[in-house]
Scaffold this motif. Structure first.
Motif, mmCIF file in Angstrom:
data_model
loop_
_atom_site.group_PDB
_atom_site.id
_atom_site.type_symbol
_atom_site.label_atom_id
_atom_site.label_comp_id
_atom_site.label_asym_id
_atom_site.label_seq_id
_atom_site.Cartn_x
_atom_site.Cartn_y
_atom_site.Cartn_z
ATOM 1 N N ALA A 21 0.956 -1.154 0.160
ATOM 2 C CA ALA A 21 -0.021 0.028 0.033
ATOM 3 C C ALA A 21 1.034 1.307 0.276
ATOM 4 C CB ALA A 21 -0.864 -0.007 1.172
ATOM 5 N N GLU A 22 1.971 1.195 0.738
ATOM 6 C CA GLU A 22 2.725 2.152 0.803
ATOM 7 C C GLU A 22 3.560 2.437 -0.299
ATOM 8 O OE1 GLU A 22 4.949 5.613 1.774
ATOM 9 O OE2 GLU A 22 3.156 4.538 2.841
ATOM 10 N N LEU A 23 3.772 1.442 -1.131
ATOM 11 C CA LEU A 23 4.607 1.432 -2.590
ATOM 12 C C LEU A 23 3.579 2.208 -3.434
ATOM 13 C CD1 LEU A 23 6.409 -1.903 -2.628
ATOM 14 C CD2 LEU A 23 7.385 0.404 -2.180
ATOM 15 N N VAL A 24 2.040 1.646 -3.495
ATOM 16 C CA VAL A 24 1.199 2.332 -4.598
ATOM 17 C C VAL A 24 0.922 3.708 -3.945
ATOM 18 C CG1 VAL A 24 -1.025 2.390 -4.979
ATOM 19 C CG2 VAL A 24 -0.144 0.267 -4.762
ATOM 20 N N ARG A 25 1.014 4.475 -2.891
ATOM 21 C CA ARG A 25 0.881 5.645 -2.253
ATOM 22 C C ARG A 25 2.424 6.457 -3.028
ATOM 23 N NH1 ARG A 25 -1.758 3.418 1.941
ATOM 24 N NH2 ARG A 25 0.318 3.259 3.181
ATOM 25 N N ARG A 26 3.234 5.905 -2.805
ATOM 26 C CA ARG A 26 4.625 6.390 -3.356
ATOM 27 C C ARG A 26 4.677 6.500 -4.902
ATOM 28 N NH1 ARG A 26 9.647 4.405 -0.061
ATOM 29 N NH2 ARG A 26 8.965 5.137 2.314
ATOM 30 N N THR A 27 4.057 5.598 -5.526
ATOM 31 C CA THR A 27 3.897 5.516 -7.019
ATOM 32 C C THR A 27 2.910 6.665 -7.558
ATOM 33 O OG1 THR A 27 4.286 2.908 -7.241
ATOM 34 C CG2 THR A 27 3.280 4.301 -9.035
ATOM 35 N N ALA A 28 2.058 6.828 -6.788
ATOM 36 C CA ALA A 28 0.896 7.744 -6.942
ATOM 37 C C ALA A 28 1.717 9.080 -6.909
ATOM 38 C CB ALA A 28 -0.224 7.678 -6.045
ATOM 39 N N ALA A 29 2.700 9.281 -6.119
ATOM 40 C CA ALA A 29 3.568 10.617 -5.923
ATOM 41 C C ALA A 29 4.609 10.653 -7.134
ATOM 42 C CB ALA A 29 3.942 10.596 -4.591
ATOM 43 N N GLY A 30 4.542 9.657 -8.184
ATOM 44 C CA GLY A 30 5.351 9.902 -9.111
ATOM 45 C C GLY A 30 6.864 9.060 -8.612
ATOM 46 N N ASP A 31 6.999 8.099 -7.810
ATOM 47 C CA ASP A 31 8.075 7.502 -7.318
ATOM 48 C C ASP A 31 8.346 6.370 -8.268
ATOM 49 O OD1 ASP A 31 10.144 6.016 -6.068
ATOM 50 O OD2 ASP A 31 9.733 6.694 -4.061
ATOM 51 N N ARG A 32 9.256 6.341 -9.456
ATOM 52 C CA ARG A 32 9.454 5.187 -10.178
ATOM 53 C C ARG A 32 10.111 3.967 -9.475
ATOM 54 N NH1 ARG A 32 8.847 3.409 -15.611
ATOM 55 N NH2 ARG A 32 10.018 1.680 -15.476
ATOM 56 N N ARG A 33 11.005 4.330 -8.430
ATOM 57 C CA ARG A 33 11.712 3.172 -7.588
ATOM 58 C C ARG A 33 10.559 2.342 -6.936
ATOM 59 N NH1 ARG A 33 16.095 7.061 -6.381
ATOM 60 N NH2 ARG A 33 17.590 6.487 -8.064
ATOM 61 N N ALA A 34 9.612 3.047 -6.382
ATOM 62 C CA ALA A 34 8.635 2.348 -5.618
ATOM 63 C C ALA A 34 7.650 1.432 -6.594
ATOM 64 C CB ALA A 34 7.711 3.453 -5.174
ATOM 65 N N PHE A 35 7.382 2.137 -7.852
ATOM 66 C CA PHE A 35 6.624 1.314 -8.811
ATOM 67 C C PHE A 35 7.635 0.009 -9.182
ATOM 68 C CE2 PHE A 35 5.763 0.311 -13.533
ATOM 69 C CZ PHE A 35 4.476 0.025 -13.332
ATOM 70 N N ASP A 36 8.741 0.056 -9.416
ATOM 71 C CA ASP A 36 9.542 -0.926 -9.543
ATOM 72 C C ASP A 36 9.650 -2.034 -8.543
ATOM 73 O OD1 ASP A 36 10.087 0.385 -12.104
ATOM 74 O OD2 ASP A 36 12.409 1.028 -11.528
ATOM 75 N N GLU A 37 9.754 -1.504 -7.519
ATOM 76 C CA GLU A 37 9.609 -2.585 -6.479
ATOM 77 C C GLU A 37 8.109 -3.127 -6.170
ATOM 78 O OE1 GLU A 37 10.758 -4.717 -2.649
ATOM 79 O OE2 GLU A 37 11.871 -3.605 -4.448
ATOM 80 N N LEU A 38 7.207 -2.317 -6.385
ATOM 81 C CA LEU A 38 6.003 -2.892 -6.516
ATOM 82 C C LEU A 38 5.682 -4.017 -7.597
ATOM 83 C CD1 LEU A 38 2.766 -2.922 -5.184
ATOM 84 C CD2 LEU A 38 2.544 -1.252 -7.052
ATOM 85 N N TYR A 39 6.154 -3.688 -8.509
ATOM 86 C CA TYR A 39 6.280 -4.521 -9.740
ATOM 87 C C TYR A 39 7.223 -6.006 -9.381
ATOM 88 C CZ TYR A 39 7.158 -6.747 -14.159
ATOM 89 O OH TYR A 39 6.972 -7.826 -15.368
#
Length: 193
Positions: A21-39
């Protein structure tokens, strides 16, 4: 260790400690690294789930791509939601909708025979499992259940989802999931007795 390498190490540790959930929130803020980690965390699980529902690797690959593109674009809708639903459940809901869309596109394409009729669409994995594992009477009883009861049974029994995850997947309240599961069990018990 240089300053940039140290910062990257801290970011990686921070991301590895974050829940989905935190990774999604960071992704929403445009954090590409968080998106990569979520993936990295969710793609093997999601790939397995999709393959259990569809035997066509090309369709599964397209659905995976469409799902993560939708996650990148719509992470704010999860991050801004007032509910504290599961990020993984939200991700699966997106993937399930994309898979249904892919099946609908395939069905529309198959209405106008572009290939010989001898080539047919592979049955769903759940249908193959049910046909192989259950006797004729149980199979008939399952077919007589209302579609919404079969959906609940598929999600909870075949996919092993919890009531909450099934609720997110189907877009219905948890109590509705419980009621449908109870009615399905009663109907199956009566049909087999």
């Amino acid at each position: 260790m240089g300053g940039r390498a140290f910062v990257l190490l801290i970011v990686r540790r921070s991301l590895s400690a974050a829940d989905e959930a935190e990774l999604v929130r960071r992704t929403a803020a445009g954090d590409r690294r968080a998106f990569d980690e979520l993936y990295r965390r969710t793609s093997p699980w999601l790939l397995g789930r999709l393959r259990r529902r569809c035997a066509d690797d090309d369709v599964v690959a397209d659905v995976m791509q469409e799902t993560y593109l939708a996650v990148w674009r719509a992470a704010g809708s999860f991050a801004g939601a007032a509910t504290s639903g599961s990020a993984v459940g939200w991700l699966w809901t997106i993937a399930a909708h994309r898979l249904v869309d892919a099946f609908r596109r395939r069905a529309r394409q198959n209405q106008v025979p572009a290939v010989p009729l001898a080539e047919s669409v592979a049955p769903a994995a759940e249908d193959e499992v049910l046909a192989g594992w259950v006797g004729h009477e149980l199979e008939q009883a399952l077919l007589e259940l209302p579609p919404e009861a079969r959906e609940v049974l598929r999600a909870m029994v075949l996919d092993g989802l919890s009531v909450r995850e099934t609720s997110v997947l189907l877009g219905v309240p948890e109590n509705t999931v419980k009621s449908r599961a109870r009615r399905a069990r009663i109907a199956l018990r009566e049909a087999l007795s």
